[in-house]
Design a protein around this motif. Structure first.
Motif, PDB file in Angstrom:
ATOM      1  N   SER A   6       0.834  -1.204   0.000  1.00 19.15           N
ATOM      2  CA  SER A   6       0.000   0.000   0.000  1.00 19.15           C
ATOM      3  C   SER A   6       0.872   1.259   0.000  1.00 19.15           C
ATOM      4  O   SER A   6       0.550   2.252  -0.672  1.00 19.15           O
ATOM      5  N   ALA A   7       1.995   1.219   0.729  1.00 18.45           N
ATOM      6  CA  ALA A   7       2.898   2.375   0.722  1.00 18.45           C
ATOM      7  C   ALA A   7       3.515   2.566  -0.660  1.00 18.45           C
ATOM      8  O   ALA A   7       3.696   3.701  -1.127  1.00 18.45           O
ATOM      9  N   GLN A   8       3.829   1.464  -1.352  1.00 20.11           N
ATOM     10  CA  GLN A   8       4.351   1.576  -2.711  1.00 20.11           C
ATOM     11  C   GLN A   8       3.318   2.187  -3.646  1.00 20.11           C
ATOM     12  O   GLN A   8       3.662   3.007  -4.525  1.00 20.11           O
ATOM     13  N   CYS A   9       2.086   1.812  -3.466  1.00 26.30           N
ATOM     14  CA  CYS A   9       1.023   2.411  -4.286  1.00 26.30           C
ATOM     15  C   CYS A   9       0.948   3.923  -4.055  1.00 26.30           C
ATOM     16  O   CYS A   9       0.746   4.701  -4.996  1.00 26.30           O
ATOM     17  N   VAL A  10       1.119   4.317  -2.804  1.00 22.61           N
ATOM     18  CA  VAL A  10       1.122   5.755  -2.504  1.00 22.61           C
ATOM     19  C   VAL A  10       2.271   6.434  -3.229  1.00 22.61           C
ATOM     20  O   VAL A  10       2.118   7.523  -3.816  1.00 22.61           O
ATOM     21  N   MET A  11       3.465   5.805  -3.219  1.00 25.04           N
ATOM     22  CA  MET A  11       4.620   6.402  -3.883  1.00 25.04           C
ATOM     23  C   MET A  11       4.431   6.474  -5.389  1.00 25.04           C
ATOM     24  O   MET A  11       4.772   7.481  -6.031  1.00 25.04           O
ATOM     25  N   GLU A  12       3.879   5.415  -5.967  1.00 28.45           N
ATOM     26  CA  GLU A  12       3.643   5.430  -7.413  1.00 28.45           C
ATOM     27  C   GLU A  12       2.653   6.530  -7.791  1.00 28.45           C
ATOM     28  O   GLU A  12       2.875   7.297  -8.737  1.00 28.45           O
ATOM     29  N   GLY A  13       1.573   6.597  -7.040  1.00 21.77           N
ATOM     30  CA  GLY A  13       0.592   7.635  -7.328  1.00 21.77           C
ATOM     31  C   GLY A  13       1.155   9.035  -7.097  1.00 21.77           C
ATOM     32  O   GLY A  13       0.874   9.965  -7.859  1.00 21.77           O
ATOM     33  N   SER A  14       1.954   9.193  -6.061  1.00 15.46           N
ATOM     34  CA  SER A  14       2.539  10.509  -5.778  1.00 15.46           C
ATOM     35  C   SER A  14       3.503  10.923  -6.876  1.00 15.46           C
ATOM     36  O   SER A  14       3.547  12.097  -7.277  1.00 15.46           O
ATOM     37  N   ALA A  15       4.300   9.982  -7.354  1.00 18.43           N
ATOM     38  CA  ALA A  15       5.214  10.294  -8.454  1.00 18.43           C
ATOM     39  C   ALA A  15       4.433  10.727  -9.688  1.00 18.43           C
ATOM     40  O   ALA A  15       4.795  11.705 -10.369  1.00 18.43           O
ATOM     41  N   MET A  16       3.336  10.018  -9.959  1.00 17.85           N
ATOM     42  CA  MET A  16       2.513  10.395 -11.107  1.00 17.85           C
ATOM     43  C   MET A  16       1.862  11.764 -10.880  1.00 17.85           C
ATOM     44  O   MET A  16       1.762  12.584 -11.804  1.00 17.85           O
ATOM     45  N   LEU A  17       1.473  12.028  -9.636  1.00 16.34           N
ATOM     46  CA  LEU A  17       0.860  13.319  -9.331  1.00 16.34           C
ATOM     47  C   LEU A  17       1.854  14.463  -9.534  1.00 16.34           C
ATOM     48  O   LEU A  17       1.515  15.503 -10.120  1.00 16.34           O
ATOM     49  N   ILE A  18       3.069  14.285  -9.046  1.00 16.05           N
ATOM     50  CA  ILE A  18       4.083  15.336  -9.222  1.00 16.05           C
ATOM     51  C   ILE A  18       4.388  15.534 -10.698  1.00 16.05           C
ATOM     52  O   ILE A  18       4.558  16.671 -11.181  1.00 16.05           O
ATOM     53  N   HIS A  19       4.444  14.430 -11.438  1.00 14.61           N
ATOM     54  CA  HIS A  19       4.697  14.527 -12.882  1.00 14.61           C
ATOM     55  C   HIS A  19       3.563  15.281 -13.576  1.00 14.61           C
ATOM     56  O   HIS A  19       3.810  16.158 -14.423  1.00 14.61           O
ATOM     57  N   GLU A  20       2.342  14.967 -13.217  1.00 14.32           N
ATOM     58  CA  GLU A  20       1.209  15.654 -13.826  1.00 14.32           C
ATOM     59  C   GLU A  20       1.177  17.134 -13.419  1.00 14.32           C
ATOM     60  O   GLU A  20       0.780  17.991 -14.216  1.00 14.32           O
ATOM     61  N   ALA A  21       1.576  17.418 -12.202  1.00 10.84           N
ATOM     62  CA  ALA A  21       1.650  18.824 -11.780  1.00 10.84           C
ATOM     63  C   ALA A  21       2.668  19.584 -12.611  1.00 10.84           C
ATOM     64  O   ALA A  21       2.453  20.741 -13.008  1.00 10.84           O
ATOM     65  N   HIS A  22       3.790  18.925 -12.909  1.00  5.93           N
ATOM     66  CA  HIS A  22       4.805  19.550 -13.763  1.00  5.93           C
ATOM     67  C   HIS A  22       4.258  19.770 -15.175  1.00  5.93           C
ATOM     68  O   HIS A  22       4.489  20.820 -15.801  1.00  5.93           O
ATOM     69  N   GLN A  23       3.517  18.807 -15.688  1.00  3.36           N
ATOM     70  CA  GLN A  23       2.919  18.953 -17.016  1.00  3.36           C
ATOM     71  C   GLN A  23       1.875  20.072 -17.024  1.00  3.36           C
ATOM     72  O   GLN A  23       1.736  20.798 -18.025  1.00  3.36           O
TER      73      GLN A  23
END
Length: 1980
Positions: free
Chosen positions: A759-776
């Motif tokens: 579950s913590a890995q899922c949080v990290m994966e989603g957070s990485a995608m969120l930061i990437h989308e914020a950059h986009q």
């Protein structure tokens, strides 16, 4: 101790010199070879056995025959040891200071022994895993331990060096407090170091035994410290060499420890050079001693000889001490504190060398020997300078980074100065010159590198960068030329600023890598020093804890130390990472972020440490803590600056860095999961399941808050704030990942551990995608698709975060209970209820029973949420089961309803109970996850009460019991719900609820008797509400009592109230559900709309308050943006509700439903963001004493609840059977119990009122302090105040200052607490009172050390005054008691009127204006603070130099501090200019106009002398039109200036600059016009120039009035002054225009001149009659002399009236103007002389006004005569003249009364002339001194082409000023010579003397004008023509004075020869020299 005999000194001296020169290679004196001259002391030890008898010789010397010998044995040796009674040799008894030092040494020795014992074994660490996180933890711990140990070793070596330096002098001169501070520093750091060494040894790879070697080195260091402590004991009296040897051993052991640790100094070359330089100093000192020996040999005076020997000995000792200090600090020379100690040792050597040289000079007159001594001393000084310069070079920059450092630094600093100097063209141009030179150096260096570069590409890059830089420099030079040519033009200044910005950008591009490397390197050094300083401060705080008498300050210090200790690891890791990866931008950014995070807790610790210093009883510990706090504050300031600059250089990389961090965390979690599979995952040291679970729960909120912030910033397209939000998200995710790993490692079930990590890995994966989308989203702002993806990813991350939290132990059971309640609640969604299976009575009984069970289960859930996870799981399961049963009973009861409406209402109540039950479980779940969350317990209690209230509502609706029964049941359930609130209430109110309860209890009894069951039910309901409120208030009172205890730690209010946000969120959700419910009626829709508006408004207000209170700019922006979103979505919803209210159609309902979605999302995002732990309150920590104080209140409240419960139960049965007497008796008993418990409760609250006991204690304490200070004052009066010798005066001053500062800081908090914060009152008054004990001790001790009795009494009286003032404040605070109701506020304003709205708008408009000014005010405040710190350092360095006037190092430091203060002053001025551009422009314009007025005065002087001649053929007509045109332009500028006072600063600045420019042009054209009229008519010239002078003076007054009125309201008095000044300005301009038109009309120009003079005199009289006090005063003699001019002018006026000639009238007008102006000025100055009484002052001012009015009447009469020249009119002239004469007589008599009897006759022509001449000389000298201040005095220079342009101008002006001053003085001497020779008669030649004085004044004025012109020319404000014209004026006036003095003089006299020499500046030479200088004027 020097020997007394002449012949005995030399062998010792020779031996000492040999010893000094016999250094080994390591610079250490061999003990076997050294001989130390010093006092010897007896030793104390055990007796030794031995024989002292000599061998016996038997002789037969007897006469009477053989003697008989007896043989036997001596008795055995008898031993006895006596201690404490025998006097140890000739050792004097220990002083108090020495005894205190002995105590410090003993305690330090115990600490060292404990450290030695601790170093016997390494730490035992638990088994660690091999996953990535474990390896990273080990590496981080190793780095942290190495850093801490290194900083502690730094402190130990620095403390050792300090001990060596402080113990160098005589025992009587030693500062034992400072020695104790150094020893405390050593021991406390050694204690902390031992802990770090044990941990590091356990962590290090021990295969090669490095850990054991490290422990051994640490033990060696501890042993060396022990030796040092023994050697410096005052009682031991060890030789000095023993101390130096012990110190050297510490240095050696420190180096060994650092080498074993792998942290040794890497620059061995620097180390070798350092030791070689120290040896060079020692060798040079040996030669100096030899030379001193030679001087001592020839000295005849024994005293002087011994003085030389003593000085040489001290010189040698201080040198050996320097070498010892060098050895000590050499291993840790990178530490600033070690460098400081080495510099201090160098200062001691420098002083001893100076003392030796002085002793030699006083002992002998042999020039050759003294020359040798001086040369040897110079060698020592040079060697010492080389040593210290070597250290300072290392301290300043270390190894150079590149060739361009100095040039780029200069460019960056100078461009910053240009930016801050906007508005000052001269300063900008000067900075531009420096900038041009720096860029030229940089371009040349780059071109040189390009030519030497082998790589062609690199060479081209360098050349391209150099060209770019050269082009930018050329543009800057052109802009600087424009600014120099037009200094008043803002556009030119702006061009120069833009050019400087371009040059700065070009420099960054050209030398970017070098700049960035240097800035990052500076940040690394600053971070290292800040971390080290923080470590030292923590050690000092721990050491001072035992002697800190103030509990509050100690708790604050401990709390701040903990926060800093948590921040140090991140800072160290960032620093190490940046050093290991110098090219990695991510590592640099980590360091920058760690530094930014470190600043806030570090600053708090500095404040806490300073607050704790005065309350630490141990002086050594207090001094150590104070020094560490100051050092940390300095390091934090450097860290803040370095962080800011490094962040600017590295650029915005937060998003990339955050993304990389999250990916790294994902890898660590993956690695941890592999370890779980292998069964190798181990918890890290200190990790437990409970702690990690709590961390995970609290961090999840921070992650959610930062993500909400990230979404908002990315949606707005703000890159900076998005980066900051991404950084905070990454930091929160790091903590979350660590907590998740800890939970997994601590869990015994592998499946649960794997689920947690997944579950913590899922949080990290989603957070990485969120930061990437914020950059986009930033790359594509406004893209709807990107925004949609961002929202979707955010929802996925939120879901993953919830899943991660749900993996915690016990959470699954709560989730199951929530799902069970949800499933059960689906039964309420059916359209048709199932048929009833029970009768109505059975259903009613079942409902009551299940309701009671559900209410009880709710209480169990509340209780279990504070326990273990298993208890919560069981309680949640039971609650869901009871809810299911209750729901079935409710549905059964709904089936028995008679109507459809009643059934819908019952189902609605069941739905409310379902929602309340779910919220209860969610609150319990939240509390169990994060028990420390702010207000979590309150939220749980609120949820439990909501369940009880909703159950009561249903029971009231459904049951049909006998009257009064359901009311009693409801009341009992409510009492059961509030029983648990006694521990955590939040609403204070006691007396009102008790009255209501009493009335309702009486009503219950009365209604039972009467049988009024309806009224009985109402009374029960009222009693229940009152009991609940009273219980909550009692709990709040107990909280205040507990938290106000001095031993408790009060909480801190957070930015937001989570309860308010949770309630608002819930209310808005329910209101929106009602809005979209098809069954809602129009009234329900409007009610829901009202609820939405109310709560959204409350949320917006809460956001506004939070944004104003937070110091975090990102959080402030987020709060504001969230409030905007809530407000906008609410406005959209209100529009749809209005449409729905008009037409309840399905379409409108659908629109309303759509509009609620964004509102709910905005409110949810706001609630998520506000739930950040950073914004939460800090709960209070109540001590055991506080809990004991709470007990009576809590016990009374519980008794009240119990008895009330019994009473209600009894009343419930009694209302059914009112005739039962035993029941009535029971009811009466319970009623009495309730009444008694309430009385007991109120009594307990009153007795335990918070803060009252502490106020009494504090009042008693301060009364005691006042008595102590009174006793000390009596002793001081009787000269019997004993002097404290156990502490230095500096330490007492520091203690006194810190105590007073802390008392000052507590004044406002005490006042605030007394007015409305009862919980804080006890803490604040106790803290305030605790500072008075050290204050009294310090003030009495300081007074005892002062020799001046008056100073003693002053400091004691001021201390007593402060104590008495504090006592009065405490009395007032006790009376206030923290009750806000006692602080009467303003009554509420009536609502609805226009006036109220108008007032509110004005108030907020002013607030907006104030906020706008605060933006600039912050910069001003910061720079003023920096200036204040600089002044403090300057004063400290000045004090150090005052103690040692010959110390060259102190002189150098003083010069550097003075230079820094000068720079900071310029920054303050530039900030002021930027802050108020308009008012600053007014100040500049006023200064320019003042210069114009002075220039006009000089021009009038020359015109009066007839020397104002035209240079070419021109007439006045050529200038008339220019004058008129310029005057009209000035009128327009005046209008703009007056209007600018009420407009913006920019408009005001433009108007002021324009008016100054126009008056300058007007002055020039009028001067040209006056000059064109020729010197044949000087009076007309003066009239014209006086007219423009009046205009300039009026403009100066108008500018001043405008400046004062700027920004003021229209009714302000300054606005009236502005209007008056504007009228005067218009009048004077009009007068000028009339004068210009009449100046060529011979028939009217006299009349016009007289009219202008009358107007001018009236204006002068207005100024005279004002209340303004003149800046300076004058003598009565000067006043009397000025009245003579009135007499002459009166005679002239009468004559002009009689003659009626225009020429006479013009002359009269000019003379009258000057005479009246001079009289009024001197009259006011003389009247305000300090020695003049009030009566004389009033008389002088009165007669001055009467004289002026009389003279005005006289001039007006002359005007009438000119118009109607009749005999009667002319006769009136005599009458007016007599009135003027009478007033003058009164003025003279008043002046005579002022002056007394010791004054010379002012009418004496000699006095007049000499006064004029000497005054002129003084004026010239003042002008010359002003020129000297423009540049530091240097050696005499000649103004030739070898100097710079400014230097040439200034040197020429100086030489001219000096020559004219000498000329005037010579003229004065020549005049006295003529009078003495009798060649001049005082009666017949007074006019000649007055003439010479007049010409001397002309010389003075011309010279002053020349100096002003030279100054302006250097600054770029004046033209060449003005400078040349000023030189010509000096030449003309000088020639006239010389001619006047030569008349009747003896050409061969001494005075004439001096006069001829004084005329060394003939006219042609002056003009030629100035013109020659201007021919070399540079380009700009």
């Amino acid at each position: 101790m020097p020997l007394s005999r002449h012949t005995d000194n030399y062998p010792k001296m020779r031996s000492f010199i040999i010893d000094l020169m016999s250094f080994h290679k390591d610079g250490r004196l061999d003990e076997k070879q050294s001989t130390i001259l010093q006092q010897q002391f007896n030793r104390v030890g055990r007796v030794e056995h031995g024989s002292v008898a000599l061998p016996g010789i038997i002789r037969s010397g007897s006469i009477g025959g053989p003697d008989t010998f007896n043989v036997g044995t001596m008795p055995s040796a008898q031993q006895q040891i006596t201690t404490g009674q025998m006097h140890r040799g000739h050792m004097p008894p220990l002083s108090l200071a020495q005894q205190a030092l002995m105590g410090t040494i003993n305690s330090s020795m115990q600490a060292v022994q404990q450290a030695q014992a601790d170093l016997g074994h390494v730490d035992n660490l638990p088994p660690l895993g091999h996953d990535l996180a474990s390896r990273v933890w080990v590496q981080n711990k190793v780095d942290e331990s190495k850093h801490e140990i290194h900083s502690q070793v730094d402190a130990i070596t620095a403390g050792t060096a300090s001990v060596v330096n402080l113990t160098a002098g005589e025992p009587t001169e030693t500062d034992y407090t400072a020695v104790g501070c150094a020893i405390t520093t050593i021991s406390s750091n050694l204690t902390e170091m031992s802990k770090g060494v044990k941990l590091l040894a356990a962590l290090m790879d021990d295969e090669v035994g490095s850990g054991h070697k490290l422990m051994g080195a640490a033990r060696m260091l501890a042993g060396a410290v022990s030796d040092l402590l023994r050697s410096v004991e005052p009682a031991a009296a060890e030789p000095r060499q023993t101390v130096l040897t012990a110190a050297g051993s510490i240095g050696q052991a420190s180096g060994d420890l650092l080498r074993h640790m792998g942290e040794g100094e890497t620059d061995e070359k620097f180390q070798d050079t350092l030791m070689n330089l120290a040896k060079a100093v020692a060798n040079a000192a040996a030669m100096l001693v030899l030379k001193a020996k030679n001087v001592a040999q020839v000295a005849e005076d024994t005293i002087l000889q011994n003085r030389v020997i003593a000085a040489a000995t001290q010189c040698a000792l201080s040198t050996s001490q320097l070498v010892a200090c060098t050895k000590v600090v050499s291993p840790t020379i990178s530490s600033p504190v070690c460098q400081e100690q080495l510099v201090e040792a160098g200062k001691l050597v420098d002083r001893s060398v100076e003392t030796c040289v002085k002793a030699c000079r006083s002992a002998s007159d042999d020039g050759e020997l003294l020359k040798q001594v001086g040369a040897a001393a110079g060698v020592v000084s040079q060697a010492l300078s080389d040593l210290l310069q070597h250290v300072r070079h290392y301290a300043s920059c270390g190894e150079p980074i590149g060739r361009y450092d100095q040039a780029t630094d200069t460019i960056m600093n100078v461009t910053e100065n240009i930016f801050t100097s906007m508005g000052d063209a001269g300063e900008m141009v000067r900075q531009a010159r420096v900038l041009a030179q720096a860029t030229s150096d940089l371009v040349n260096a780059m071109r040189s590198d390009a030519e030497a570069e082998v790589d062609v590409d690199n060479s081209k890059k360098l050349l391209a960068a150099a060209k770019l830089l050269a082009d930018a420099t050329a543009r800057m030079v052109e802009a600087a030329k424009g600014a120099a040519a037009y200094p008043e033009n803002e556009d030119q200044q702006q061009r120069l600023r833009e050019a400087a910005e371009g040059l700065r950008v070009a420099t960054n591009a050209a030398a970017q890598n070098a700049i960035k490397k240097k800035l990052v390197n500076r940040l690394e050094i600053a971070a290292k020093q800040a971390a080290a300083a923080a470590t030292q401060t923590i050690a000092a705080a721990q050491n001072a804890a035992a002697s800190n008498k103030n509990t509050v300050s100690h708790q604050q210090l401990v709390h701040s130390c903990k926060a800093v200790a948590d921040s140090i690891p991140q800072l160290v890791q960032g620093m190490r990472s940046s050093q290991a990866q110098p090219e990695e931008l991510g590592a640099q950014l980590v360091l920058i972020m760690a530094s930014q995070s470190f600043l806030q807790p570090g600053s708090k610790m500095v404040t806490s440490a300073k607050s704790a210093v005065p309350t630490v009883a141990d002086q050594a510990a207090a001094m150590q803590l104070g020094q560490c706090a100051k050092n940390l504050a300095t390091c934090l300031a450097e860290l803040r600056t370095a962080t800011q600059k490094a962040h600017e250089a590295c650029g915005p990389l937060e998003i990339d860095s955050a993304l990389k961090t999250v990916q790294t965390l994902k890898s660590e979690l993956q690695d941890a999961k592999m370890s779980v599979i292998d069964g190798q995952l181990k918890p890290l040291p200190g990790e437990t399941l409970e702690r990690c679970a709590q961390d995970l729960g609290s961090t999840s909120k921070a992650v959610g808050s930062s993500m909400a912030q990230l979404l908002t910033c990315a949606a707005q397209g703000n890159e900076h704030y998005t980066g900051v939000a991404a950084r905070e998200t990454a930091q929160a995710l790091r903590t979350l990942a660590q907590a998740a790993r800890g939970v997994a490692a601590s869990t015994k079930e592998p499946q649960a551990a794997a689920a947690m990590l997944d579950s913590a890995q899922c949080v990290m994966e989603g957070s990485a995608m969120l930061i990437h989308e914020a950059h986009q989203a930033l790359v594509h702002p406004g893209d709807a698709e990107s925004q949609q993806r961002l929202a979707q990813v955010a929802k996925a991350v939120s879901h993953s975060l919830n899943n991660c939290v749900n993996c915690l132990p016990g959470q699954k059971d709560v989730d199951m209970a929530l799902r069970s309640i949800g499933e059960a609640s689906k039964k309420l969604l059916v359209d048709i209820l199932p048929p009833c299976s029970k009768t109505f009575q059975e259903a009613q009984t079942d409902l009551n029973h299940t309701a009671a069970e559900l209410n009880h289960s709710a209480g169990e859930v509340v209780h279990s949420s504070r326990g273990t996870s298993s208890q919560l799981a069981a309680a949640s399961g039971k609650f869901s089961q009871d809810f299911d049963e209750f729901l079935d009973a409710g549905i059964e009861m709904a089936g028995h309803t008679q109507s459809k409406e009643d059934q819908i209402q019952v189902i609605g109540n069941l739905k409310n109970i379902s929602m309340a039950s779910s919220k209860l479980l969610l609150a319990a779940k939240s509390l169990s996850v994060d028990p420390g969350a702010a207000n979590a317990k309150n939220l749980l209690a609120v949820a439990a009460r909501a369940v009880t209230e909703s159950i009561n509502q249903l029971i009231t609706l459904c049951t049909q019991q006998a009257a009064g029964q359901k009311e009693c049941d409801n009341a009992l359930r409510e009492l059961e719900a509030v029983r648990g609130l006694l521990d955590n209430p939040n609403e204070p109110s006691v007396m009102e609820n008790s009255k209501v309860l009493g009335e309702s209890m009486a009503g219950i009894s009365q209604h039972c008797k009467t049988g009024d069951v309806v009224a009985f039910g109402e009374s029960v309901g009222v009693a229940s509400k009152a009991l609940c409120g009273l219980t909550e208030a009692a709990g709040q009172a107990s909280y205040l009592v507990g938290v106000s205890d001095p031993n408790s730690q009060s909480g801190h209010e957070g930015l937001v109230d989570p309860i308010q946000f949770a309630r608002a969120h819930q209310a808005i959700q329910m209101a929106c559900q009602n809005l979209v419910d098809p069954a809602s009626s129009p009234s329900q829709v409007l009610s829901a709309a009202t609820i939405v508006a109310k709560h959204t408004s409350a949320l917006c207000n809460a956001c506004r308050l939070a944004s104003s209170k937070t110091s975090n700019p990102v959080a402030r922006r987020q709060f504001v943006q969230s409030a905007k979103e809530v407000a906008n979505t609410t406005a959209n919803l209100v529009k749809t509700i209005k449409a729905l209210d008009g037409d309840f159609s399905e379409e409108n309902r659908n629109r309303c439903r759509i509009a609620t979605t964004p509102l709910l999302e905005a409110v949810e995002n706001l609630s998520t963001f506000a739930n950040n732990p950073e914004f939460a309150s800090i709960p209070a920590q109540i001590s055991n004493e506080g809990s004991a104080a709470q007990e009576p209140i809590v016990r009374s409240a519980r008794s009240m609840l119990d008895s009330s419960t019994y009473l209600l139960e009894t009343a419930r049965s009694l209302v059914l059977n009112p005739k039962d007497p035993p029941t009535w008796s029971i009811l009466a008993g319970h009623s009495r119990t309730v009444s008694d418990s309430i009385k007991s409760l109120i009594t307990s609250i009153r007795d335990k009122a918070p803060g009252q006991r502490e106020c009494d204690y504090s009042i008693d304490n301060i009364n005691k302090c006042i008595r102590d200070i009174e006793q000390a004052s009596l002793a001081a009066v009787g000269q019997t105040l004993p002097c404290r010798d156990d502490i230095s005066m500096e330490a007492l001053q520091e203690q006194l200052t810190s105590s007073v500062q802390e008392i000052g800081h507590l004044i406002d908090p005490v006042s605030t607490a007394a007015r409305g914060e009862a919980a804080q009152l006890g803490h604040k008054v106790t803290q305030l009172a605790s500072y008075f004990d050290p204050l009294i001790v310090a003030s009495v001790g300081l007074a005892s050390k002062l020799q001046d009795h008056q100073q003693q009494m002053t400091i004691l009286d001021q201390t007593k005054t402060l104590s008495e003032s504090a006592l009065q404040m405490l009395y007032a605070a006790k009376e206030g008691g923290g009750n806000p109701k006692l602080d009467e506020g303003t009554p509420p304003e009536p609502e609805g009127s226009f006036v109220d709205y108008q007032t509110t708008m004005v108030k907020f408009s002013k607030a907006i204006a104030i906020t706008a000014q605060e933006m600039v005010g912050f910069q001003i405040r910061t720079r003023v603070q920096e200036l204040g710190h600089g002044c403090i350092y300057l004063v400290q360095k000045a004090g150090a130099l005052q103690l040692s006037p010959t110390d060259s190092f102190s002189k150098r430091e003083l010069i550097e501090c003075a230079r820094a203060v000068t720079e900071k002053v310029s920054l303050v001025l530039s900030a002021l200019q930027a802050g108020n551009k308009g008012t600053q422009a007014c100040i500049t314009a006023a200064s320019a106009v003042s210069g114009i007025i002075a220039d006009l005065d000089t021009t009038i002087m020359f015109a009066s002398a007839g020397t104002l001649n035209p240079e070419n053929e021109e007439s006045f007509a050529d200038h008339r039109e220019s004058i008129l045109k310029t005057a009209k332009a000035l009128v327009e500028d005046t209008k703009l200036l007056v209007a600018g006072a009420a407009s913006s600063q920019e408009k005001l600045a433009h108007a002021a600059q324009s008016s100054a420019k126009t008056i300058t042009q007007l002055t020039e054209v009028v001067k040209l016009g006056a000059t064109s009229m020729g010197s044949e008519d000087p009076e007309t010239q003066v009239v014209l120039i006086n007219a423009v002078r009046d205009v300039a003076k009026a403009l100066a007054e108008l500018i001043g009035a405008t400046k004062c009125a700027a920004g003021k309201p229209a009714d302000d008095p300054s606005m009236y002054q502005l209007k008056s000044a504007a009228k005067v300005m218009v009048t004077n301009v009009t007068s000028l225009l009339k004068t210009v038109k009449a100046v060529e009309d011979e028939a009217t120009r006299g009349t016009r001149a007289l009219e202008a003079t009358i107007e001018c005199i009236k204006q002068e009289l207005t100024v005279f009659q004002s209340k303004d006090v003149p800046d300076k005063s004058t003598t009565p003699e000067e006043f009397i002399r000025m009245t003579k001019g009135i007499t002459i002018a009166t005679a002239k006026a009468v004559a002009a009236g009689n003659s009626a000639q225009q020429e006479d009238v013009i002359a009269t007008a000019n003379l009258s103007r000057k005479a009246i102006s001079d009289m009024l000025t001197t009259c006011k100055q003389a009247a305000h002389h300090p020695e003049v009484g009030e009566e004389l002052r009033s008389r002088a001012l009165q007669y001055g006004s009467e004289c002026t009015n009389g003279y005005i009447n006289l001039l007006e009469q002359v005007l009438q005569v000119l118009q109607k020249p009749t005999l009667e009119q002319k006769q009136q002239l005599a009458i007016h003249s007599k009135h003027v004469a009478a007033c003058v007589t009164e003025l003279v008599q008043t002046a005579e009364a002022m002056k007394g009897s010791e004054c010379v006759d002012p009418e004496d022509p000699t006095v007049i002339a000499e006064t004029e001449l000497l005054g002129a000389a003084a004026s010239i000298e003042a002008a010359a001194k002003k020129l000297e201040q423009l540049k530091p005095r240097a050696k005499p220079k000649q103004a030739d082409e070898t100097l710079d342009f400014e230097e040439q101008i200034l040197e020429a002006a100086k030489s001219i000023a000096a020559a004219t001053s000498a000329l005037v003085k010579s003229a004065s001497a020549a005049q006295r010579e003529l009078v003495a020779q009798g060649k001049v008669s005082l009666c017949t030649h007074s006019h000649w003397m007055m003439g010479s004085g007049h010409r001397a004044r002309m010389v003075a004025a011309a010279t002053s004008n020349l100096c002003e012109a030279a100054n302006a020319s250097v600054q770029g404000h004046a033209s060449e023509e003005k400078l040349i014209s000023s030189a010509k004026q000096v030449a003309a006036s000088t020639a006239q004075l010389l001619v006047a003095c030569k008349v009747k003089a003896d050409q061969d006299s001494e005075a004439m020869r001096r006069l001829q020499c004084g005329n060394a500046v003939p006219c042609f030479y002056i003009v030629f020299q100035i013109q020659w200088l201007l021919s070399f004027n540079p380009v700009f």
